[in-house]
Write an enzyme that holds these catalytic residues in place. Structure first.
Site, PDB file in Angstrom:
ATOM      1  N   ASN A  33      26.730  -6.495  35.629  1.00 17.79           N
ATOM      2  CA  ASN A  33      27.527  -5.769  36.627  1.00 17.79           C
ATOM      3  C   ASN A  33      26.639  -5.074  37.656  1.00 17.79           C
ATOM      4  O   ASN A  33      26.919  -5.104  38.867  1.00 17.79           O
ATOM      5  CB  ASN A  33      28.426  -4.737  35.943  1.00 17.79           C
ATOM      6  CG  ASN A  33      29.786  -5.285  35.595  1.00 17.79           C
ATOM      7  OD1 ASN A  33      30.235  -6.263  36.187  1.00 17.79           O
ATOM      8  ND2 ASN A  33      30.442  -4.686  34.625  1.00 17.79           N
TER       9      ASN A  33
ATOM     10  N   ASP B 252      30.800  -9.838  21.942  1.00 14.79           N
ATOM     11  CA  ASP B 252      30.388  -8.914  22.999  1.00 14.79           C
ATOM     12  C   ASP B 252      29.489  -9.689  23.964  1.00 14.79           C
ATOM     13  O   ASP B 252      28.542 -10.361  23.526  1.00 14.79           O
ATOM     14  CB  ASP B 252      29.645  -7.713  22.420  1.00 14.79           C
ATOM     15  CG  ASP B 252      29.351  -6.660  23.481  1.00 14.79           C
ATOM     16  OD1 ASP B 252      30.108  -5.681  23.564  1.00 14.79           O
ATOM     17  OD2 ASP B 252      28.363  -6.831  24.224  1.00 14.79           O
TER      18      ASP B 252
ATOM     19  N   GLU C  69      33.732  -5.256  27.517  1.00 12.51           N
ATOM     20  CA  GLU C  69      33.283  -6.654  27.415  1.00 12.51           C
ATOM     21  C   GLU C  69      33.399  -7.186  25.996  1.00 12.51           C
ATOM     22  O   GLU C  69      32.793  -8.198  25.655  1.00 12.51           O
ATOM     23  CB  GLU C  69      31.842  -6.781  27.908  1.00 12.51           C
ATOM     24  CG  GLU C  69      30.804  -6.077  27.065  1.00 12.51           C
ATOM     25  CD  GLU C  69      30.565  -4.636  27.473  1.00 12.51           C
ATOM     26  OE1 GLU C  69      29.467  -4.120  27.191  1.00 12.51           O
ATOM     27  OE2 GLU C  69      31.464  -4.019  28.062  1.00 12.51           O
TER      28      GLU C  69
ATOM     29  N   HIS D   9      30.814  -5.706  40.392  1.00 12.47           N
ATOM     30  CA  HIS D   9      31.952  -5.699  39.467  1.00 12.47           C
ATOM     31  C   HIS D   9      32.877  -6.888  39.674  1.00 12.47           C
ATOM     32  O   HIS D   9      33.553  -7.320  38.732  1.00 12.47           O
ATOM     33  CB  HIS D   9      32.729  -4.395  39.618  1.00 12.47           C
ATOM     34  CG  HIS D   9      31.999  -3.207  39.081  1.00 12.47           C
ATOM     35  ND1 HIS D   9      31.872  -2.956  37.732  1.00 12.47           N
ATOM     36  CD2 HIS D   9      31.324  -2.206  39.694  1.00 12.47           C
ATOM     37  CE1 HIS D   9      31.166  -1.853  37.534  1.00 12.47           C
ATOM     38  NE2 HIS D   9      30.820  -1.375  38.716  1.00 12.47           N
TER      39      HIS D   9
END
Length: 282
Positions: free
Chosen positions: A158, A150, A193, A163
């Protein structure tokens, strides 16, 4: 039955239908018309068979066309010329039609297997692979190791950089996973993610590969505007079937908890469950 299996079955049914249809059309035309009058009638069935049924249908339809050519009296030059030109045209159309159908089939197959952004395998393919690998181990012995990664603080990344930069980060991480995995390993985007790595074998191989990937990801510098770049790190959890989990569901649950154990322990680290009653943190 998976989507890939459905595609394979549908294609086989189409091939069988194409072969049967080609024979029926050939038999009907041979019964109803003199051979010299058949050439215009063969164009449509040959193209249709090649277009929809790939090589098998094209082979049958082309064979029917050649059979009709052999029945054409060679002393009739005009008929021979028309027949030859027709076969040349059909060869071109068959090749073009088959290539187009193969490209479409390949795109559909690829879209059913891979994630559009990263190009890695998607969640559905990963779950099929996990079930298959666990079944193999249960039947023949051995082990399979699952690693879940992760990206640390990805939501903040972000929010701060946008983005587009987030998408570039995901693609960069995917590229590292693709380069650093072993040939026998399966890597996929699990969602958001999160990424997963499925490795045949015990935890040692998983720990070594995951450590190499974590180190490589820490070297990534994502452009975030101008000359500025941002660094990435990942947290991970590792568990092995059957040493640390008895079922597919337990393996996924254990890896997920190990991943969050890594995050709660400071991030940028790997947590391992080598046995069902012990947690170790790297």
């Amino acid at each position: 039955m998976s989507r890939i299996d459905n595609l394979s079955v549908n294609r086989k049914l189409k091939v069988l239908a194409g072969i049967g249809g080609a024979f029926i059309l050939l038999w009907v035309t041979l019964r109803l018309f003199p051979p010299l009058h058949l050439w215009p009638l063969t164009v449509v069935p040959v193209i249709v068979a090649a277009w929809f049924f790939y090589e098998a249908g094209a082979l049958v339809a082309s064979g029917g066309a050649w059979l009709l050519l052999f029945q054409t009296p060679l002393e009739k030059t005009g008929a021979v010329v028309i027949a030859t030109l027709t076969l040349c045209l059909l060869a071109f159309l068959l090749g073009w039609g088959q290539r187009r159908q193969k490209d479409v089939h390949r795109k559909v197959l690829r879209s059913s297997l891979t994630d559009a952004l990263t190009g890695l395998y998607n969640y559905g393919y990963f779950m099929d692979s996990l079930e298959r690998e666990i079944g193999r181990v249960a039947r023949y012995g051995g082990a399979v190791t699952l690693v879940m990664f992760d990206i640390d603080h990805f939501k903040l990344f972000n929010d701060r950089f946008g983005h587009q930069a987030g998408n570039e980060a995901l693609k960069d991480v995917a590229e590292v996973l693709r380069k650093e995995k072993r040939e026998s390993d399966i890597v996929a985007r699990f969602g958001g993610e999160e990424f997963v790595l499925l490795l045949p074998g015990g935890e040692d191989g998983g720990i070594e590969t995951a450590g190499r990937i974590r180190s490589a990801i820490s070297q990534i510098r994502v452009p975030v505007g101008g000359k500025a770049t941002a660094q990435l790190t990942v947290s991970a959890g590792i568990a092995t079937y059957p040493a640390s989990a008895a079922t597919k569901e337990e393996l996924l649950d254990r890896v997920d908890k190990l991943l969050y154990y890594s995050k709660n322990s400071g991030r940028d680290r790997i947590s391992v469950a080598p046995a069902r009653k012990r947690l170790a943190v790297m």
